[in-house]
Structures are given as C-alpha cells and as structure tokens.
Write a protein that holds these residues in place. Structure first.
Motif, PDB file in Angstrom:
ATOM      1  N   ALA A  66       4.231  -1.529   6.282  1.00 48.77           N
ATOM      2  CA  ALA A  66       2.830  -1.908   6.497  1.00 48.77           C
ATOM      3  C   ALA A  66       2.472  -3.109   5.633  1.00 48.77           C
ATOM      4  CB  ALA A  66       1.911  -0.726   6.197  1.00 48.77           C
ATOM      5  N   CYS A  67       2.975  -3.132   4.400  1.00 51.74           N
ATOM      6  CA  CYS A  67       2.733  -4.259   3.512  1.00 51.74           C
ATOM      7  C   CYS A  67       3.311  -5.539   4.109  1.00 51.74           C
ATOM      8  CB  CYS A  67       3.332  -3.994   2.136  1.00 51.74           C
ATOM      9  SG  CYS A  67       3.149  -5.368   0.988  1.00 51.74           S
ATOM     10  N   GLY A  68       4.538  -5.459   4.602  1.00 49.90           N
ATOM     11  CA  GLY A  68       5.173  -6.629   5.198  1.00 49.90           C
ATOM     12  C   GLY A  68       4.390  -7.189   6.373  1.00 49.90           C
ATOM     13  N   LYS A  69       3.915  -6.305   7.230  1.00 52.97           N
ATOM     14  CA  LYS A  69       3.136  -6.746   8.395  1.00 52.97           C
ATOM     15  C   LYS A  69       1.804  -7.362   7.974  1.00 52.97           C
ATOM     16  CE  LYS A  69       5.260  -3.608  11.647  1.00 52.97           C
ATOM     17  NZ  LYS A  69       5.117  -2.419  12.480  1.00 52.97           N
ATOM     18  N   ALA A  70       1.139  -6.752   7.006  1.00 52.38           N
ATOM     19  CA  ALA A  70      -0.148  -7.283   6.537  1.00 52.38           C
ATOM     20  C   ALA A  70       0.045  -8.635   5.849  1.00 52.38           C
ATOM     21  CB  ALA A  70      -0.811  -6.289   5.592  1.00 52.38           C
ATOM     22  N   ASN A  71       1.100  -8.743   5.055  1.00 51.48           N
ATOM     23  CA  ASN A  71       1.393 -10.007   4.391  1.00 51.48           C
ATOM     24  C   ASN A  71       1.681 -11.093   5.425  1.00 51.48           C
ATOM     25  OD1 ASN A  71       3.459 -12.020   3.219  1.00 51.48           O
ATOM     26  ND2 ASN A  71       2.437 -11.134   1.436  1.00 51.48           N
ATOM     27  N   GLY A  72       2.443 -10.745   6.457  1.00 50.46           N
ATOM     28  CA  GLY A  72       2.718 -11.696   7.542  1.00 50.46           C
ATOM     29  C   GLY A  72       1.443 -12.149   8.230  1.00 50.46           C
ATOM     30  N   TRP A  73       0.550 -11.203   8.478  1.00 55.17           N
ATOM     31  CA  TRP A  73      -0.748 -11.533   9.094  1.00 55.17           C
ATOM     32  C   TRP A  73      -1.531 -12.505   8.216  1.00 55.17           C
ATOM     33  CZ3 TRP A  73      -5.392 -10.391   6.700  1.00 55.17           C
ATOM     34  CH2 TRP A  73      -6.536 -10.694   7.426  1.00 55.17           C
TER      35      TRP A  73
END
Length: 114
Positions: free
Chosen positions: A82-89
């Motif tokens: 979830a952190c990776g996806k949010a950071n990507g966003w």
C-alpha cells in the motif's frame, strides 16, 4: 500482531514559498489520507528546537529562518505494498508541483514500526 509500514517525508521548503507549500499540502492531505491502506497521516512544520534549552524544559521557538523551513510528514500504512502504491501516486501526480517549492528533492525514509 501486524506491524504498520511507515514512510517519513522531509520537505525543505524555500522560505518565500512557504505559503504556497502550505496551501498545496492542505489540498493534498485529504487525498493522501484517502490512499488505500493508509492508516494515518501526520504533518508538522519545525518551528521549535531543544538547542540551548536546559534538560526538562520545553523547546524554544526558532527566531529566524536560515536556509529553509522543514516540514515533515509521517504516512502510516497497513502494508508495504500500500505504501508503494501511495508513493507512486504522489510522485506521478504531484512531484513536479512539490519540487518547485523546495530547495532540494524531498527525503523519504521508510520502514516497519518497531
């Protein structure tokens, strides 16, 4: 017990861009907090220090801005994915507008809660 995954962001804001940065952050915070898997989001601006303060006394207020204003964000997630996806966003959608208000690219530190 599952440990949270945390991302710590350090923004070194140009003093003359502080109002613009705070306005942008105010607009971004609801979207950041709404990212899937986000458990908590805390942001604060450094305006106090313990330098020169006796032990046990409260911090003193900073009297002048030397190079930049430091703004911190602590983003807490239920999983590393979830952190990776949010950071990507965040990077994909807002990096350029954030970067132009900073003296250097923002620092990112991440890890599991201890």
């Amino acid at each position: 017990m599952t440990r949270s995954f945390l991302e710590h962001l350090l923004f070194q804001v140009k003093p003359d861009q502080l109002d613009a940065f705070e306005n942008l952050l105010a607009a971004l915070k609801p979207a950041m907090a709404a990212q899937p898997g986000c458990k908590n989001l805390i942001c604060f601006k450094r305006f106090y220090t313990f330098d020169g303060v006796e032990l046990g006394h409260p911090p003193r207020e900073l009297t002048k801005i030397v190079k930049c204003v430091k703004v911190f964000a602590l983003w807490q997630f239920d999983t590393i994915e979830a952190c990776g996806k949010a950071n990507g966003w965040l990077m994909e959608n807002h990096y350029k507008e954030l970067a132009k208000l900073l003296i250097a690219p923002f620092d990112i530190n991440s890890g599991y809660e201890v």
